[in-house]
Design an enzyme around this catalytic site. Structure first.
Site, PDB file in Angstrom:
ATOM      1  N   SER A  37       5.169   8.049   9.606  1.00 43.69           N
ATOM      2  CA  SER A  37       5.269   8.870  10.811  1.00 43.69           C
ATOM      3  C   SER A  37       5.183   8.016  12.080  1.00 43.69           C
ATOM      4  CB  SER A  37       4.136   9.900  10.808  1.00 43.69           C
ATOM      5  OG  SER A  37       2.896   9.236  10.850  1.00 43.69           O
ATOM      6  N   GLU A  87       9.821   1.685  10.360  1.00 44.34           N
ATOM      7  CA  GLU A  87      10.840   2.726  10.229  1.00 44.34           C
ATOM      8  C   GLU A  87      10.100   4.056  10.270  1.00 44.34           C
ATOM      9  OE1 GLU A  87      13.726   2.595   7.026  1.00 44.34           O
ATOM     10  OE2 GLU A  87      14.372   4.597   7.603  1.00 44.34           O
ATOM     11  N   VAL A 102       1.446   7.210  13.280  1.00 47.55           N
ATOM     12  CA  VAL A 102       0.774   6.135  12.533  1.00 47.55           C
ATOM     13  C   VAL A 102       1.480   4.802  12.813  1.00 47.55           C
ATOM     14  CG1 VAL A 102       0.066   5.274  10.265  1.00 47.55           C
ATOM     15  CG2 VAL A 102      -0.123   7.695  10.763  1.00 47.55           C
ATOM     16  N   GLY A 103       2.797   4.828  12.962  1.00 50.66           N
ATOM     17  CA  GLY A 103       3.537   3.609  13.324  1.00 50.66           C
ATOM     18  C   GLY A 103       3.008   3.003  14.616  1.00 50.66           C
ATOM     19  N   GLU A 149       9.836  16.492  14.587  1.00 51.60           N
ATOM     20  CA  GLU A 149      10.236  16.192  13.211  1.00 51.60           C
ATOM     21  C   GLU A 149       9.480  17.141  12.272  1.00 51.60           C
ATOM     22  OE1 GLU A 149       8.873  12.572  11.170  1.00 51.60           O
ATOM     23  OE2 GLU A 149      10.933  12.287  10.509  1.00 51.60           O
ATOM     24  N   CYS A 163      13.585  10.987   6.299  1.00 50.93           N
ATOM     25  CA  CYS A 163      13.588  10.544   7.698  1.00 50.93           C
ATOM     26  C   CYS A 163      14.985  10.684   8.318  1.00 50.93           C
ATOM     27  CB  CYS A 163      13.062   9.125   7.825  1.00 50.93           C
ATOM     28  SG  CYS A 163      13.919   7.950   6.796  1.00 50.93           S
ATOM     29  N   LYS A 220       0.881  -1.176   0.000  1.00 52.66           N
ATOM     30  CA  LYS A 220       0.000   0.000   0.000  1.00 52.66           C
ATOM     31  C   LYS A 220       0.914   1.221   0.000  1.00 52.66           C
ATOM     32  CE  LYS A 220      -1.803   3.074   1.806  1.00 52.66           C
ATOM     33  NZ  LYS A 220      -1.698   4.483   1.335  1.00 52.66           N
TER      34      LYS A 220
HETATM   35  P1  NDP Z   1       1.861   8.858   7.413  1.00 53.14           P
HETATM   36  O1  NDP Z   1       2.599   8.132   8.457  1.00 53.14           O
HETATM   37  O2  NDP Z   1       0.470   9.281   7.664  1.00 53.14           O
HETATM   38  O3  NDP Z   1       1.826   8.013   6.047  1.00 53.14           O
HETATM   39  C1  NDP Z   1       2.727   6.998   5.694  1.00 53.14           C
HETATM   40  C2  NDP Z   1       1.966   5.853   5.008  1.00 53.14           C
HETATM   41  O4  NDP Z   1       1.055   5.269   5.943  1.00 53.14           O
HETATM   42  C3  NDP Z   1       1.110   6.292   3.836  1.00 53.14           C
HETATM   43  O5  NDP Z   1       1.085   5.263   2.865  1.00 53.14           O
HETATM   44  C4  NDP Z   1      -0.258   6.439   4.466  1.00 53.14           C
HETATM   45  O6  NDP Z   1      -1.305   6.363   3.543  1.00 53.14           O
HETATM   46  C5  NDP Z   1      -0.261   5.256   5.407  1.00 53.14           C
HETATM   47  N1  NDP Z   1      -1.213   5.322   6.513  1.00 53.14           N
HETATM   48  C6  NDP Z   1      -1.888   6.403   6.999  1.00 53.14           C
HETATM   49  N2  NDP Z   1      -2.677   6.034   8.026  1.00 53.14           N
HETATM   50  C7  NDP Z   1      -2.510   4.703   8.196  1.00 53.14           C
HETATM   51  C8  NDP Z   1      -3.039   3.742   9.105  1.00 53.14           C
HETATM   52  N3  NDP Z   1      -3.907   4.083  10.052  1.00 53.14           N
HETATM   53  N4  NDP Z   1      -2.629   2.458   9.007  1.00 53.14           N
HETATM   54  C9  NDP Z   1      -1.731   2.081   8.076  1.00 53.14           C
HETATM   55  N5  NDP Z   1      -1.202   2.954   7.171  1.00 53.14           N
HETATM   56  C10 NDP Z   1      -1.573   4.240   7.235  1.00 53.14           C
HETATM   57  O7  NDP Z   1       2.707  10.095   6.993  1.00 53.14           O
HETATM   58  P2  NDP Z   1       2.185  11.411   6.274  1.00 53.14           P
HETATM   59  O8  NDP Z   1       2.222  11.112   4.858  1.00 53.14           O
HETATM   60  O9  NDP Z   1       0.876  11.903   6.785  1.00 53.14           O
HETATM   61  O10 NDP Z   1       3.291  12.452   6.744  1.00 53.14           O
HETATM   62  C11 NDP Z   1       3.136  13.086   8.013  1.00 53.14           C
HETATM   63  C12 NDP Z   1       4.435  13.176   8.731  1.00 53.14           C
HETATM   64  O11 NDP Z   1       4.984  11.877   8.893  1.00 53.14           O
HETATM   65  C13 NDP Z   1       5.525  13.936   8.004  1.00 53.14           C
HETATM   66  O12 NDP Z   1       5.416  15.288   8.198  1.00 53.14           O
HETATM   67  C14 NDP Z   1       6.755  13.353   8.622  1.00 53.14           C
HETATM   68  O13 NDP Z   1       6.998  13.995   9.847  1.00 53.14           O
HETATM   69  C15 NDP Z   1       6.383  11.911   8.870  1.00 53.14           C
HETATM   70  N6  NDP Z   1       6.859  10.988   7.831  1.00 53.14           N
HETATM   71  C16 NDP Z   1       7.968  10.265   8.076  1.00 53.14           C
HETATM   72  C17 NDP Z   1       8.476   9.428   7.113  1.00 53.14           C
HETATM   73  C18 NDP Z   1       9.704   8.630   7.322  1.00 53.14           C
HETATM   74  O14 NDP Z   1      10.272   8.129   6.348  1.00 53.14           O
HETATM   75  N7  NDP Z   1      10.141   8.462   8.540  1.00 53.14           N
HETATM   76  C19 NDP Z   1       7.850   9.305   5.798  1.00 53.14           C
HETATM   77  C20 NDP Z   1       6.647  10.086   5.652  1.00 53.14           C
HETATM   78  C21 NDP Z   1       6.200  10.873   6.651  1.00 53.14           C
HETATM   79  P3  NDP Z   1      -1.904   7.668   2.797  1.00 53.14           P
HETATM   80  O15 NDP Z   1      -0.967   8.796   3.023  1.00 53.14           O
HETATM   81  O16 NDP Z   1      -1.988   7.257   1.403  1.00 53.14           O
HETATM   82  O17 NDP Z   1      -3.234   7.926   3.382  1.00 53.14           O
END
Ligand code: NDP
Length: 505
Positions: free
Chosen positions: A248, A269, A251-252, A401, A303, A194
Site C-alpha cells: 500500500s 510498487e 506503508v510504502g 484504491e 494493483c 518478508k
Molecule cells: P500493506 O502495505 O500493509 O502490506 C504489504 C506488505 O508490507 C505485507 O508484507 C506487510 O506485512 C508489510 N508491512 C506492513 N507494515 C509494514 C512496515 N511498517 N514496514 C515494512 N513492511 C510492512 O498492505 P495490506 O496488506 O494491509 O493491504 C492494505 C491495502 O494496501 C489494500 O487494501 C490495498 O489498497 C493496498 N495494497 C496494494 C498492493 C499493491 O500491489 N499495490 C498490494 C497489497 C495491498 P503483513 O501484512 O504481513 O503485516
C-alpha cells in the site's frame, strides 16, 4: 519440499488439508525455527478453515537472516560467480517451479482465495520470468568510453547492490516475488524476503526449491510474521543495502522514511486507481469484456485493476450495458472449483473495507448498476462484482484504491477532459486506452500519467517490458532489462594511459 507426497496428493485432488500445512522459516539454506517462537495460523478465505501455519518472526530472527545474507554477499559465493553459473541456477529453478506447479498453485489458492486455474497460470508464468532473468544474468554489462582522448580510457562497471530486503503483499505472493527475486539474483545480490503474513507458504517453498536448484546457502532467506515488526526492521536495517517494497502507498511511505537510516536504495510498487479510457470509436465488445476482466481479476485485489471506467458520454450507456452483461456471466465462489472465475476476498478486514466503499458509493448518489452484495458466512468472504454509474470524479469511490471488484463509471465529452479525469488521482500505476484511432491513442499514451499503459488490451504482457509507477504509485522499475539494472550500482573508472599530466611542472 517438506511433506511432498501428502501435499501432492491433496493438490491433485484439490482437497482441503485435514491439518494445516506447517512450514518453518528458511535461513542460510535450511529450515529455521527457534524455541518458544509464536506462530500464525492462516484460514483459507474461501473455506473458513485453517490451512497453513507459519512462524511469527522476531527482530532477532530477522537479524539472523540478514547476517546470513550479508555473509553470503560479502564472501562472493554468489556475486563472484559467472553470469553463466548464475543463469544455470535460475533456469533450474524455473524447471523446479514447473515440476511443482500443482502444489504451489494449491497452496497459493488456499492462502489467497484466488481461483485454482488462476494460481496455476501465475505459477507457470512466474517460471517464465525466472527463465527470462536467467538470460539477463549473462547479458548484463557496463560500458566503455574510448572518446576521452589519447591518454584516457573510461569504464562503467555494473555491480550488484548488495543485500536486498524484499517485502511482498498477499495479492500475488508467488508472482510478485518472481517479478523481483530472479532479477535480484541475476544481478548477483543476496536477499532477505518478508512475505505477507497472510500468504507466506509459497515463498518458503520457493526458497527450498532454490537450494535444490543449487543456490548457495544464505543467498536467499525468508522470515515470516508481521510487517509492522519484521518488515519495518528490515527496512530500517543498517546491513541491508536496498529495500524493495510492494504494497500500500501509506506503508510504502513509511518504508521510504525507514530506509533513510543508512540511505539504502529503495524500490516501491504501490497502489493504483487505474483508468480504462474508452473513446467513442472503440470496439465496445472488446472493451466490455476487458473491462469486466480488469475489475474481476483477482477479485479486484490487483494493483493494476482497471477500477475507473472513463468513457465518452455518447457510448456510456451502451458500454455499461455490455459490461453488465459480461459480469452477469462471471461465477464467484469456491476457489478450488476450477469453473469459478472469481474467488474470495483475502480477509475480513479487506472485505469490510470494500463493503465500506460500496456503502459510500450508494450514499454519495452513484447509481448501482449490478452487484453490491456479499457473503461472509463461516469466515468465507465473497463479493459480487459491482458497477456504479454516474460517479463524481472527485468522490471517494473514484479517488481511493478500493482493492476489490468495484468499478466506477464517469463520462467525458472531450479528449482533454478524459485526460483530466484520468490524471486526477494521486496514483499513476497503469492505464488502458480503447480507440481505433492510432493517432489519438498515441496522444493519450503521451498524456496519461502511468508507468504501464495498454492500448486496446488490459492486464497483459510478459517480463520483457518494465513495470512500475509514477506519482504516488512508486519508485523504480521491475522486469525487462531495467529489472536487473534496478539491483545494480554503477561504478565509473578513469584509466590513465601513460603518465598523468603534471600538476606542478
Ligand atoms: P500493506 O502495505 O500493509 O502490506 C504489504 C506488505 O508490507 C505485507 O508484507 C506487510 O506485512 C508489510 N508491512 C506492513 N507494515 C509494514 C512496515 N511498517 N514496514 C515494512 N513492511 C510492512 O498492505 P495490506 O496488506 O494491509 O493491504 C492494505 C491495502 O494496501 C489494500 O487494501 C490495498 O489498497 C493496498 N495494497 C496494494 C498492493 C499493491 O500491489 N499495490 C498490494 C497489497 C495491498 P503483513 O501484512 O504481513 O503485516
Amino acid at each position: 519440499m517438506s511433506n511432498p507426497s501428502n501435499l501432492s496428493e491433496l493438490a491433485s485432488q484439490l482437497r482441503l488439508p485435514a491439518e494445516p500445512v506447517r512450514t518453518p522459516m528458511y535461513i542460510d539454506g535450511k529450515d529455521y525455527s527457534r524455541a518458544g517462537s509464536e506462530f500464525v495460523t492462516r484460514k483459507s478465505p474461501g473455506h473458513g478453515v485453517p490451512v497453513t501455519v507459519t512462524s511469527r518472526a522476531s527482530v532477532d530472527d530477522l537479524n539472523v537472516a540478514v547476517a546470513a545474507a550479508r555473509r553470503a554477499f560479502d564472501d562472493g559465493r554468489w556475486s563472484r560467480l559467472s553470469g553463466e553459473q548464475r543463469a544455470t541456477v535460475l533456469l533450474k529453478t524455473a524447471v523446479l517451479i514447473r515440476d511443482n506447479v500443482e502444489v504451489l498453485a494449491y497452496l497459493e489458492t488456499l492462502e489467497s482465495g484466488k481461483p485454482i486455474g488462476q494460481s496455476r497460470g501465475e505459477v507457470n508464468a512466474a517460471a517464465g520470468i525466472w527463465e527470462y532473468a536467467a538470460g539477463l544474468a549473462r547479458v548484463a554489462h557496463g560500458d566503455s568510453h574510448d572518446t576521452l582522448g589519447a591518454d584516457m580510457f573510461g569504464l562503467v562497471v555494473r555491480q550488484p547492490v548488495g543485500v536486498v530486503g524484499i517485502v511482498t503483499p498477499w495479492n500475488f505472493p508467488f508472482f510478485i516475488l518472481s517479478e523481483r527475486l530472479p532479477f535480484v539474483l541475476a544481478a548477483g545480490c543476496t536477499a532477505v524476503i518478508k512475505p505477507s503474513e497472510l500468504t507466506s507458504t509459497t515463498t518458503l517453498k520457493l526458497a527450498a526449491l532454490l537450494t535444490e536448484a543449487g543456490l548457495p546457502d544464505g543467498v536467499v532467506n525468508v522470515v515470516t510474521g508481521f510487517g509492522s515488526v519484521v518488515g519495518q526492521a528490515l527496512a530500517e536495517h543498517m546491513d541491508v543495502d536496498m529495500i524493495s517494497f510492494t504494497g500500500s502507498t501509506p506503508v510504502g511511505r513509511s518504508v521510504l522514511v525507514a530506509a533513510g537510516g543508512n540511505m539504502k536504495k529503495v524500490g516501491l510498487e504501490l497502489g493504483g486507481k487505474n483508468p480504462q479510457i474508452v473513446f467513442a470509436d472503440a470496439d465496445l465488445d472488446d472493451a466490455a469484456d476487458a473491462i469486466a476482466f480488469g475489475i474481476c481479476f483477482n477479485a479486484g485485489q490487483c494493483c493494476v485493476s482497471g477500477s475507473r471506467l472513463v468513457v465518452h458520454r455518447s457510448v456510456e450507456q451502451e458500454l455499461v450495458e455490455r459490461v453488465k452483461a459480461v459480469i452477469e456471466k462471471v461465477r464467484v465462489g469456491d476457489p478450488l472449483d476450477a469453473t469459478n472465475h472469481v474467488g474470495a476476498i483475502v480477509e475480513a478486514r479487506q472485505f469490510d473495507k470494500i463493503l465500506g466503499f460500496i456503502e459510500a458509493g450508494k450514499r454519495d448518489g452513484a447509481q448501482l448498476v449490478c452487484g453490491g452484495t456479499a457473503t461472509s458466512e463461516g469466515e468465507r468472504f465473497f463479493i459480487q462484482p459491482t458497477v456504479f454509474r454516474n460517479v463524481d470524479a472527485h468522490s471517494e469511490l473514484a479517488q481511493e484504491e478500493i482493492f476489490g471488484p468495484v468499478l466506477s463509471v464517469t463520462s467525458f465529452d472531450t479528449a482533454e477532459q478524459a485526460m483530466q479525469i484520468a490524471n486526477s488521482v494521486p496514483y499513476g500505476l497503469a492505464a488502458s486506452i480503447w480507440t481505433r484511432d492510432l493517432q489519438g491513442a498515441i496522444r493519450s499514451v503521451r498524456d496519461v500519467q502511468a508507468g504501464r499503459i495498454w492500448v486496446n488490451c488490459t492486464i497483459t504482457g510478459g517480463p520483457e517490458l518494465p513495470i512500475g509507477g509514477v506519482k504516488q504509485s512508486g519508485i523504480g522499475r521491475e522486469t525487462g532489462r531495467y529489472g536487473i539494472e534496478e539491483y545494480t550500482e554503477l561504478k565509473s573508472v578513469h584509466i590513465q594511459l601513460g603518465n598523468r599530466p603534471r600538476w606542478i611542472a
